[in-house]
Design a protein around this motif. Structure first.
Motif, PDB file in Angstrom:
ATOM      1  N   ARG A   1       1.302  -1.067   0.205  1.00 59.03           N
ATOM      2  CA  ARG A   1       0.248   0.075   0.225  1.00 59.03           C
ATOM      3  C   ARG A   1       1.038   1.648  -0.064  1.00 59.03           C
ATOM      4  O   ARG A   1       1.736   1.083   0.742  1.00 59.03           O
ATOM      5  CB  ARG A   1      -0.719   0.323   1.325  1.00 59.03           C
ATOM      6  CG  ARG A   1      -1.624   0.734   1.446  1.00 59.03           C
ATOM      7  CD  ARG A   1      -2.854   1.283   2.719  1.00 59.03           C
ATOM      8  NE  ARG A   1      -3.675   2.370   2.364  1.00 59.03           N
ATOM      9  CZ  ARG A   1      -4.951   3.052   3.656  1.00 59.03           C
ATOM     10  NH1 ARG A   1      -5.159   1.553   3.954  1.00 59.03           N
ATOM     11  NH2 ARG A   1      -5.795   3.236   3.071  1.00 59.03           N
ATOM     12  N   ILE A   2       0.362   2.350  -0.866  1.00 54.12           N
ATOM     13  CA  ILE A   2       1.023   3.473  -1.054  1.00 54.12           C
ATOM     14  C   ILE A   2       0.917   4.473   0.822  1.00 54.12           C
ATOM     15  O   ILE A   2      -0.446   4.774   0.637  1.00 54.12           O
ATOM     16  CB  ILE A   2       0.507   3.666  -1.948  1.00 54.12           C
ATOM     17  CG1 ILE A   2       1.082   3.550  -3.720  1.00 54.12           C
ATOM     18  CG2 ILE A   2       1.625   5.469  -2.061  1.00 54.12           C
ATOM     19  CD1 ILE A   2       0.527   3.861  -4.959  1.00 54.12           C
ATOM     20  N   LEU A   3       1.958   4.646   0.831  1.00 54.95           N
ATOM     21  CA  LEU A   3       1.719   5.788   2.346  1.00 54.95           C
ATOM     22  C   LEU A   3       1.676   6.896   2.367  1.00 54.95           C
ATOM     23  O   LEU A   3       1.103   7.465   2.948  1.00 54.95           O
ATOM     24  CB  LEU A   3       2.586   4.602   3.571  1.00 54.95           C
ATOM     25  CG  LEU A   3       2.368   3.334   3.556  1.00 54.95           C
ATOM     26  CD1 LEU A   3       3.811   2.969   4.381  1.00 54.95           C
ATOM     27  CD2 LEU A   3       1.250   3.187   4.679  1.00 54.95           C
ATOM     28  N   GLY A   4       3.484   7.582   1.089  1.00 57.10           N
ATOM     29  CA  GLY A   4       3.879   8.422   0.563  1.00 57.10           C
ATOM     30  C   GLY A   4       3.826   9.177  -0.957  1.00 57.10           C
ATOM     31  O   GLY A   4       4.537   7.746  -1.569  1.00 57.10           O
ATOM     32  N   LEU A   5       3.533   9.812  -1.191  1.00 62.37           N
ATOM     33  CA  LEU A   5       3.679   9.780  -2.678  1.00 62.37           C
ATOM     34  C   LEU A   5       4.624  11.964  -2.866  1.00 62.37           C
ATOM     35  O   LEU A   5       3.557  12.923  -1.777  1.00 62.37           O
ATOM     36  CB  LEU A   5       2.688   9.943  -3.716  1.00 62.37           C
ATOM     37  CG  LEU A   5       3.323  10.495  -4.842  1.00 62.37           C
ATOM     38  CD1 LEU A   5       4.241   9.659  -5.741  1.00 62.37           C
ATOM     39  CD2 LEU A   5       2.254  10.485  -6.395  1.00 62.37           C
ATOM     40  N   HIS A   6       5.875  12.096  -3.237  1.00 63.67           N
ATOM     41  CA  HIS A   6       6.388  13.332  -3.286  1.00 63.67           C
ATOM     42  C   HIS A   6       7.151  13.359  -4.413  1.00 63.67           C
ATOM     43  O   HIS A   6       7.557  12.430  -4.867  1.00 63.67           O
ATOM     44  CB  HIS A   6       7.746  12.811  -1.900  1.00 63.67           C
ATOM     45  CG  HIS A   6       7.196  12.876  -1.030  1.00 63.67           C
ATOM     46  ND1 HIS A   6       6.880  13.978   0.616  1.00 63.67           N
ATOM     47  CD2 HIS A   6       7.317  11.276   0.185  1.00 63.67           C
ATOM     48  CE1 HIS A   6       6.161  13.133   1.094  1.00 63.67           C
ATOM     49  NE2 HIS A   6       6.444  11.431   1.184  1.00 63.67           N
ATOM     50  N   PHE A   7       7.019  14.437  -4.933  1.00 64.45           N
ATOM     51  CA  PHE A   7       6.973  14.882  -6.373  1.00 64.45           C
ATOM     52  C   PHE A   7       7.515  16.099  -6.491  1.00 64.45           C
ATOM     53  O   PHE A   7       7.133  16.906  -6.285  1.00 64.45           O
ATOM     54  CB  PHE A   7       5.655  14.936  -7.212  1.00 64.45           C
ATOM     55  CG  PHE A   7       5.670  15.759  -8.809  1.00 64.45           C
ATOM     56  CD1 PHE A   7       5.822  14.242  -9.913  1.00 64.45           C
ATOM     57  CD2 PHE A   7       5.968  16.816  -9.043  1.00 64.45           C
ATOM     58  CE1 PHE A   7       6.662  15.147 -10.337  1.00 64.45           C
ATOM     59  CE2 PHE A   7       5.759  17.768 -10.400  1.00 64.45           C
ATOM     60  CZ  PHE A   7       6.578  16.055 -11.472  1.00 64.45           C
ATOM     61  N   ILE A   8       9.252  16.336  -6.978  1.00 60.89           N
ATOM     62  CA  ILE A   8       9.774  17.699  -7.633  1.00 60.89           C
ATOM     63  C   ILE A   8       9.702  17.588  -8.440  1.00 60.89           C
ATOM     64  O   ILE A   8      10.437  16.733  -9.248  1.00 60.89           O
ATOM     65  CB  ILE A   8      10.973  17.996  -6.018  1.00 60.89           C
ATOM     66  CG1 ILE A   8      10.609  17.966  -5.197  1.00 60.89           C
ATOM     67  CG2 ILE A   8      11.902  19.419  -6.866  1.00 60.89           C
ATOM     68  CD1 ILE A   8      12.024  18.215  -3.556  1.00 60.89           C
ATOM     69  N   GLY A   9       8.735  18.828  -9.066  1.00 57.08           N
ATOM     70  CA  GLY A   9       8.970  19.539 -10.780  1.00 57.08           C
ATOM     71  C   GLY A   9       7.899  20.156 -11.178  1.00 57.08           C
ATOM     72  O   GLY A   9       7.748  21.011  -9.758  1.00 57.08           O
TER      73      GLY A   9
END
Length: 513
Positions: free
Chosen positions: A450-458
């Motif tokens: 299960r995805i607990l966190g998503l982080h995106f720089i852009g």
């Protein structure tokens, strides 16, 4: 006969200088709901309550900043937060686009300059239109608006004080507190209050701030410093400890690395000690380095403090009504239903303890509260997996847990981190640096991950994260993400292609389609 009636008439004793309330005379409250604070959360709650045919009023009053800056109805987001910040951020991005445009065949005359006054006037006029729009909406929904500063007289009565010190008493069956927060000034630094400004002032400046020092490591600090640099201003950020406390620290480092690479100067592990105004009108700032204690100084046109915010609760006279606060933070303690320690008094938004200081959560909480009070709903606000974005020059969007939080909760051996460095297609033709464009997906190693966190720089991080937030809110897994086709060519599709784990030690750099 008339004279006899006058002598025998009932007498109601009123507090000095106050008119008697309708409740005192009739035993009934004037309003079904009284909202103190005209920001996003308070307005949403008031308008939603009015939909149920209830008698609703809103009190809102803006104390001018120490520099005298003031604004209209709508709260922080509209006037001195999200809206002007995003517009000025966009102005800075347009400057970068002009540089890129030449590589795409556009002829740009030189020198390219920016006119702060023209930008500020356009942004400020738009904000004023939103102020007016909020007043019209309240009127259309039959919500009574008072430009008064509110404080408690008792648990059902609010004293409203006008700019001219005229007092009015209002009573209500239910009261919602939504007064938000204001920027802090640092204590014990000579000249800090006299010569510094905050973000409350920056967005209303008529003229360019010039060479600027921004003190603080918060998202407010980095966002403001980012667009100031992007607009061509000499900008320095002073950080005492770590940037973006509470956010994933790997991502925070990438954000500041990009800013440094694009000409924002950083003074790290530094603390200002004194501010003086020079004869030339500039500000002389003295600071010390934390490690060595070495003292340095420089001159700036503008000094902006971004060292945190504090809730607007001090003047509410909460103790009179019995409303409890966290003495350490000054924030109001609420339960899952936004209720305070007094059953009919509620609080939403930035003044509440343990809640995210975000406009969408305040709006949602306000609406849901009104529905529970007047619409027989039982739905509570869900504060888990709330997405957000920091509008730095290279934007950082996230939802869910940081890598540090996931590791602390589950243990480092029980999480899997998928990651990738990528280069946006748009960056290739102008050969823009993209070393900090990075994606991280934090998953549980159990079962389907299960995805607990998503982080995106852009680029456009907020637009990217918004859609993925729904999936994570619904319990999306890594395997489901892999089965989702990406949209090509986009930055967001790189999320669907994540396959290298930190645990593997392999190079996570994306090298092609």
């Amino acid at each position: 006969m008339a004279a006899l009636w006058w002598r025998l008439r009932p007498r109601f004793r009123c507090e000095p200088r106050l008119r008697c309330t309708a409740r005192a005379l009739s035993g009934k409250n004037e309003y079904d709901l009284l909202v103190v604070g005209g920001g996003s959360g308070g307005l949403a709650c008031a308008k939603e309550a009015a939909q149920f045919g209830k008698k609703v009023a809103v009190l809102d009053y803006v104390d001018p900043t120490p520099k005298g800056t003031k604004w209209g109805l709508g709260g922080t987001c509209v006037n001195v937060g999200c809206i002007p910040k995003k517009l000025m951020h966009h102005a800075a991005l347009l400057g970068s686009s002009l540089k890129d445009a030449q590589h795409y065949g556009w002829s740009i005359s030189h020198p390219v300059t920016h006119d702060w006054s023209a930008m500020a006037e356009a942004v400020q006029n738009y904000v004023k239109s939103l102020n007016w729009g909020h007043r019209v909406q309240l009127q259309d929904k039959n919500v009574k608006y008072f430009n008064l500063k509110g404080s408690f007289v008792d648990a059902h009565t609010i004293r409203g004080l006008s700019k001219a010190n005229k007092e009015t008493l209002l009573t209500a069956e239910n009261i919602v507190l939504a007064t938000g927060g204001r920027p802090k000034y640092p204590a014990n630094i000579p000249g800090a209050l006299e010569y510094g400004i905050t973000s409350d002032d920056l967005f209303w400046l008529k003229k360019s701030p010039g060479k600027t020092l921004v003190v603080g490591a918060s998202y407010v600090s980095l966002e403001c410093a980012g667009f100031l640099t992007g607009l061509g201003l000499d900008t320095t950020v002073m950080i005492r400890s770590i940037p973006l406390r509470g956010f994933d620290q790997q991502m925070a480092a990438l954000v500041t690395d990009y800013m440094e690479a694009n000409h924002t100067r950083f003074l790290k592990k530094c603390t200002p000690t004194k501010v003086e105004k020079m004869g030339n009108g500039r500000l002389r700032v003295v600071w010390k380095y934390g490690d060595s204690g070495q003292e340095e100084t420089d001159e700036f046109d503008t000094l902006m403090w971004a060292v945190g915010r504090e809730p607007e609760t001090k003047t509410l006279n909460l103790e009179t009504a019995g409303v409890k606060i966290n003495s350490a933070t000054g924030k109001i303690i609420v339960d899952a239903s936004e209720a305070t320690s007094v059953p009919h008094i509620y609080a939403v938004g930035d003044i509440t303890e343990g809640r995210p200081e975000l406009t969408p959560t305040a709006i949602a909480a306000g609406k849901l509260l009104a529905r529970r009070l007047f619409g027989q709903s039982k739905e509570l606000m869900d504060y888990d997996n709330v997405p957000t974005t920091i509008f730095t020059p290279l934007e950082y969007g996230c939802v869910g847990l940081s890598e540090e939080q996931a590791s602390d909760r589950l243990g480092p051996d029980n999480i899997e981190v998928y990651h990738a460095f990528y280069k946006p297609l748009e960056f290739t033709v102008p050969d823009r640096k993209a070393a900090q464009c990075y994606i991280k997906m934090v998953c549980s190693r159990a079962q389907e991950q299960r995805i607990l966190g998503l982080h995106f720089i852009g680029p456009n991080a907020g637009e990217v994260i918004q859609g993925f937030a729904l999936g994570i809110k619904c319990g999306a897994t890594y395997s489901q993400m892999l089965k989702t086709a990406g949209i090509h060519p986009t930055c967001a599709e790189e999320i669907n292609k994540l396959h290298i784990t930190k645990r593997s030690g392999l190079d996570p750099t994306v090298t092609g389609c």
